[in-house]
Design an enzyme around this catalytic site. Structure first.
Site, PDB file in Angstrom:
ATOM      1  N   PHE A 117       0.841  -1.200   0.000  1.00  0.00           N
ATOM      2  CA  PHE A 117       0.000   0.000   0.000  1.00  0.00           C
ATOM      3  C   PHE A 117       0.872   1.244   0.000  1.00  0.00           C
ATOM      4  O   PHE A 117       1.742   1.404   0.863  1.00  0.00           O
ATOM      5  CB  PHE A 117      -0.909  -0.013   1.231  1.00  0.00           C
ATOM      6  N   SER A 118       0.679   2.124  -0.976  1.00  0.00           N
ATOM      7  CA  SER A 118       1.390   3.396  -1.064  1.00  0.00           C
ATOM      8  C   SER A 118       2.901   3.149  -1.098  1.00  0.00           C
ATOM      9  O   SER A 118       3.395   2.451  -1.981  1.00  0.00           O
ATOM     10  CB  SER A 118       0.965   4.306   0.100  1.00  0.00           C
TER      11      SER A 118
END
Length: 286
Positions: A117-118
């Protein structure tokens, strides 16, 4: 193999699998790790790699939305959350082997599924190439290709240069809409809760080490080397990672599919009940 030094606490929410938080030393790095034991040993474990400056608690809503049959592993990077700050800086290329050793010491010597994530999406891409036999399926959520990508607005990038949003709830609410987009534009207090509730903050140096780990790095030259089935998940209103980057990744990764949703950067967390089923359907495919 070096033995892991562990101290652990366990908790079980009503109707939820047992979760154990422990400290593990792997390849010379000491990390705080959470393992949610799944109910089905035949289901491939899922390893989560978090965003910049975020402790593993930030991903709790997504973990809670996953089916309890699935084992879920997550960790704090050095100097963030409950992991002590690193003695020396690290790069994605040097931290990826640490993650592999961590899995070994947790008893997951085979392949796992990986969701990045990210910032964690950059680490996940690197891990999938550097340790390809350890990754069965890959999910890249709200992430990009590093320094070679369509950039965010300079004002958004400036906000990312400091961990203040993780430390100041009022500031997090003030900039939530501009920085995260999606539902945060109308409900900025949700961003403050997502970033601060139950979080354990490390020293500011940990944030800057994490920022520096990806400086100058890009996956664009090696995206075609990611051979695992890959799901690229992106929001159409993500000021940090414009959606065009997800479209580029999905085109260049040989076995990739794109899931574009209506929403912003934090939707995997703030609207976890909508996105966890999408991820699980992908992971459960033959």
């Amino acid at each position: 193999m070096r033995r892991a030094r562990m101290s652990s606490t366990s908790s079980r929410r009503p109707g939820r699998p047992l979760e154990t938080v422990r400290t593990v030393t792997a390849a010379g790095r000491t990390l705080r790790v959470s393992v949610r034991e799944g109910q089905d040993p035949g289901t491939t474990p899922l390893l989560l790699m978090n965003g910049i400056g975020a402790s593993l608690e930030v991903l709790q809503p997504f973990v809670d939305a996953l089916h309890p049959r699935r084992t879920v592993v997550r960790f704090d990077v050095p100097g963030v959350g409950g992991s002590p700050r690193p003695v020396v800086p690290y790069l994605l290329a040097t931290f990826s082997p640490v993650v592999a050793r961590l899995l070994d010491q947790l008893g997951h010597a085979g392949a796992v599924d990986v969701l990045g994530f990210s910032w964690g999406g950059g680490l996940a891409q690197h891990f999938a190439v550097q340790h390809r036999r350890r990754v069965r399926r890959l999910v890249l959520a709200a992430t990009g290709t590093g320094s070679l990508m369509v950039p965010a607005d300079p004002r958004v990038l400036a906000r990312m240069l400091t961990p203040r949003r993780h430390r100041d709830p009022d500031y997090a609410r003030e900039i939530a809409g501009e920085l995260y987009g999606g539902t945060m534009r109308d409900e900025p207090e949700r961003a403050a809760r997502a970033l601060h509730a139950h979080s354990r903050l490390g020293p500011r140096r940990g944030y800057y080490y994490q920022l520096a780990a990806g400086a100058g790095w890009s996956s664009l030259p090696f995206l075609r080397l990611i051979r695992q089935p890959t799901l690229v998940v992106a929001g159409d209103d993500d000021p940090i990672i414009p959606a065009i980057n997800a479209q580029v990744m999905a085109r260049l990764i040989p076995n990739a599919e794109l899931h574009l949703y209506r929403g912003g950067h934090l939707a995997l967390i703030t609207e976890a009940h909508e996105h966890a089923p999408v991820v699980e359907r992908f992971l459960d495919e033959d």
